[in-house]
Design a protein around this motif. Structure first.
Motif, PDB file in Angstrom:
ATOM      1  N   GLY A 170       0.836  -1.187   0.000  1.00 53.54           N
ATOM      2  CA  GLY A 170       0.000   0.000   0.000  1.00 53.54           C
ATOM      3  C   GLY A 170       0.875   1.242   0.000  1.00 53.54           C
ATOM      4  O   GLY A 170       2.095   1.159  -0.205  1.00 53.54           O
ATOM      5  N   PRO A 171       0.297   2.415   0.209  1.00 51.95           N
ATOM      6  CA  PRO A 171       1.100   3.641   0.171  1.00 51.95           C
ATOM      7  C   PRO A 171       2.309   3.618   1.099  1.00 51.95           C
ATOM      8  O   PRO A 171       3.415   3.975   0.687  1.00 51.95           O
ATOM      9  CB  PRO A 171       0.095   4.719   0.588  1.00 51.95           C
ATOM     10  CG  PRO A 171      -1.227   4.172   0.189  1.00 51.95           C
ATOM     11  CD  PRO A 171      -1.145   2.697   0.396  1.00 51.95           C
ATOM     12  N   ILE A 172       2.123   3.167   2.344  1.00 51.06           N
ATOM     13  CA  ILE A 172       3.247   3.166   3.281  1.00 51.06           C
ATOM     14  C   ILE A 172       4.301   2.147   2.861  1.00 51.06           C
ATOM     15  O   ILE A 172       5.509   2.416   2.897  1.00 51.06           O
ATOM     16  CB  ILE A 172       2.770   2.904   4.721  1.00 51.06           C
ATOM     17  CG1 ILE A 172       1.898   4.067   5.207  1.00 51.06           C
ATOM     18  CG2 ILE A 172       3.958   2.701   5.655  1.00 51.06           C
ATOM     19  CD1 ILE A 172       2.596   5.408   5.262  1.00 51.06           C
ATOM     20  N   GLY A 173       3.862   0.970   2.441  1.00 54.97           N
ATOM     21  CA  GLY A 173       4.824  -0.024   1.972  1.00 54.97           C
ATOM     22  C   GLY A 173       5.624   0.459   0.782  1.00 54.97           C
ATOM     23  O   GLY A 173       6.845   0.250   0.703  1.00 54.97           O
ATOM     24  N   LEU A 174       4.960   1.134  -0.167  1.00 47.87           N
ATOM     25  CA  LEU A 174       5.663   1.659  -1.341  1.00 47.87           C
ATOM     26  C   LEU A 174       6.598   2.808  -0.972  1.00 47.87           C
ATOM     27  O   LEU A 174       7.641   2.999  -1.610  1.00 47.87           O
ATOM     28  CB  LEU A 174       4.661   2.099  -2.399  1.00 47.87           C
ATOM     29  CG  LEU A 174       3.829   0.970  -3.023  1.00 47.87           C
ATOM     30  CD1 LEU A 174       2.760   1.533  -3.950  1.00 47.87           C
ATOM     31  CD2 LEU A 174       4.725  -0.008  -3.789  1.00 47.87           C
ATOM     32  N   ILE A 175       6.230   3.557   0.060  1.00 48.82           N
ATOM     33  CA  ILE A 175       7.132   4.603   0.552  1.00 48.82           C
ATOM     34  C   ILE A 175       8.364   3.967   1.194  1.00 48.82           C
ATOM     35  O   ILE A 175       9.504   4.390   0.936  1.00 48.82           O
ATOM     36  CB  ILE A 175       6.395   5.521   1.542  1.00 48.82           C
ATOM     37  CG1 ILE A 175       5.422   6.418   0.787  1.00 48.82           C
ATOM     38  CG2 ILE A 175       7.382   6.360   2.357  1.00 48.82           C
ATOM     39  CD1 ILE A 175       4.448   7.167   1.679  1.00 48.82           C
ATOM     40  N   ILE A 176       8.156   2.934   2.019  1.00 49.42           N
ATOM     41  CA  ILE A 176       9.303   2.248   2.632  1.00 49.42           C
ATOM     42  C   ILE A 176      10.210   1.673   1.547  1.00 49.42           C
ATOM     43  O   ILE A 176      11.446   1.742   1.641  1.00 49.42           O
ATOM     44  CB  ILE A 176       8.820   1.155   3.593  1.00 49.42           C
ATOM     45  CG1 ILE A 176       8.040   1.762   4.759  1.00 49.42           C
ATOM     46  CG2 ILE A 176      10.009   0.346   4.131  1.00 49.42           C
ATOM     47  CD1 ILE A 176       7.323   0.731   5.619  1.00 49.42           C
ATOM     48  N   LEU A 177       9.605   1.099   0.518  1.00 45.41           N
ATOM     49  CA  LEU A 177      10.390   0.596  -0.621  1.00 45.41           C
ATOM     50  C   LEU A 177      11.259   1.694  -1.202  1.00 45.41           C
ATOM     51  O   LEU A 177      12.464   1.493  -1.437  1.00 45.41           O
ATOM     52  CB  LEU A 177       9.437   0.037  -1.684  1.00 45.41           C
ATOM     53  CG  LEU A 177      10.033  -0.229  -3.067  1.00 45.41           C
ATOM     54  CD1 LEU A 177      11.092  -1.317  -3.013  1.00 45.41           C
ATOM     55  CD2 LEU A 177       8.918  -0.603  -4.058  1.00 45.41           C
ATOM     56  N   GLN A 178      10.680   2.870  -1.442  1.00 41.93           N
ATOM     57  CA  GLN A 178      11.462   3.964  -2.025  1.00 41.93           C
ATOM     58  C   GLN A 178      12.612   4.387  -1.109  1.00 41.93           C
ATOM     59  O   GLN A 178      13.727   4.648  -1.583  1.00 41.93           O
ATOM     60  CB  GLN A 178      10.554   5.164  -2.296  1.00 41.93           C
ATOM     61  CG  GLN A 178       9.553   4.947  -3.412  1.00 41.93           C
ATOM     62  CD  GLN A 178       8.856   6.238  -3.802  1.00 41.93           C
ATOM     63  OE1 GLN A 178       9.490   7.248  -4.086  1.00 41.93           O
ATOM     64  NE2 GLN A 178       7.531   6.208  -3.820  1.00 41.93           N
TER      65      GLN A 178
END
Length: 339
Positions: A170-178
């Motif tokens: 989700g948004p937070i997971g994709l932010i952590i990925l970045q």
């Protein structure tokens, strides 16, 4: 002014309120944009353990200063501001050791006190973070969720040498990925929504794992040559996944950072923690991470536009929440606009 209120679970209303009066130590913000977060959705559905009702939700918001209290030194009318929603006492044990985000008397705007889904908000000076005036409002509204990425990076001691698993795209997971890729780590990411995994590929994930079609333990063995993940971020809130993260996925001396806040109890074995000398780390909100994130935005180290999929006018908040619920394959981040 107009405000969006969750009166009780499953009931959103648009109401008229007086414009807030500010104290000498506050500024009045004219809200320009506010994101819808998973925790806002949880408040709407009555599944957020911290919320009280009725509540003006919204903790991811930005706006323009329109009035300044006489004691305020670091803001002027016209400033563009990202508001840190964390309000702490400044003198309890947690505050004294530098963890004001878990203050004994913590209040979060949009959760414990009214937040950003209203046209004007009174904000304390210490919550203000200047943002560039050329940063579009709907992108600026992602500073707060990216501050979660900054916070979990610090909590997990994330380095470029780590092999990382992010549970949840989700948004937070994709932010952590970045954030993890920005730091040079090798990153796998887990989800069950294929469109989110495709977005993760676009953002540089080294492996995507569809939990419906792939075995997570087998994927770990392939990705880490059987050594296990050095650092795991559990961002789904699913206790079964957290249990697997503890028992089957970490490396020796691995770290597991827990973002979810489920109240469901589940069994764990002490031996799984002791034998590998695991660190299981809680993380909550952000601890003064806005300046770091704003610097990332200025220097284009991350791509905040990548997570914003939809915008709605704030007066259509009920429609926005309904659209969010009904379209998990299409929605990452919905931003409410105020102009």
């Amino acid at each position: 002014m107009k405000a969006v209120v969750v009166e009780e679970p499953e009931k959103i209303t648009l109401v008229e309120r007086e414009i807030p009066q500010i104290t000498d130590d506050q500024v009045l913000i004219k809200v320009k944009a506010a994101g819808i977060c998973g925790s806002d959705v949880g408040i709407y559905h009555g599944k957020n353990a911290f919320a009280t009702y009725p509540r003006v939700v919204g903790h991811e918001f930005v706006g323009e200063v329109v009035k300044v209290g006489k004691n305020v030194k670091n803001a002027t009318v016209g400033d563009h501001i990202a508001v840190d929603p964390v309000v702490s006492c400044g003198h309890c044990y947690a505050c004294n050791i530098g963890h004001h985000n878990v203050c004994k008397s913590l209040e979060v705007m949009g959760v414990h006190r009214d937040g950003g889904y209203q046209e004007y908000v009174a904000v304390n000076e210490e919550q203000l973070n200047q943002i560039p005036k050329d940063l579009p409002w709907e992108i600026a509204a992602t500073v707060e969720p990216f501050s979660i990425g900054a916070q979990v990076a610090h909590r997990g001691d994330l380095t470029g040498d780590d092999t990382v698993l992010v549970c949840g795209a989700g948004p937070i997971g994709l932010i952590i990925l970045q954030v993890a890729k920005m730091k040079g780590a090798k990153v796998a990411i887990l989800d069950i929504v294929e469109s989110r995994l495709e977005k993760a590929k676009e953002l540089g994930a080294d492996m995507v794992i569809n939990g419906k079609t792939m075995d997570l333990v087998d994927a770990m063995k392939t990705f880490t040559n059987g050594d296990g993940f050095n650092l795991i971020y559990e961002a789904t809130g699913n206790v079964n996944i957290l249990q697997t993260c503890i028992q089957k996925l970490p490396s020796q001396a691995g770290r597991i950072v827990v973002l979810g806040f489920s109240t469901v109890e589940f069994p764990i074995r002490q031996v799984d923690i002791m034998s590998k000398e695991l660190k299981i780390i809680g993380t909550r909100l952000n601890n003064h991470r806005f300046p770091e994130v704003i610097d990332w935005f200025k220097n284009k180290k991350v791509d905040p536009k990548s997570i914003v999929t939809n915008t709605f006018h704030f007066t259509d908040a009920a429609k926005a929440f309904k659209y969010n619920d009904e379209n998990p394959d299409k929605v990452l981040k919905i931003v409410l606009t105020f102009d």
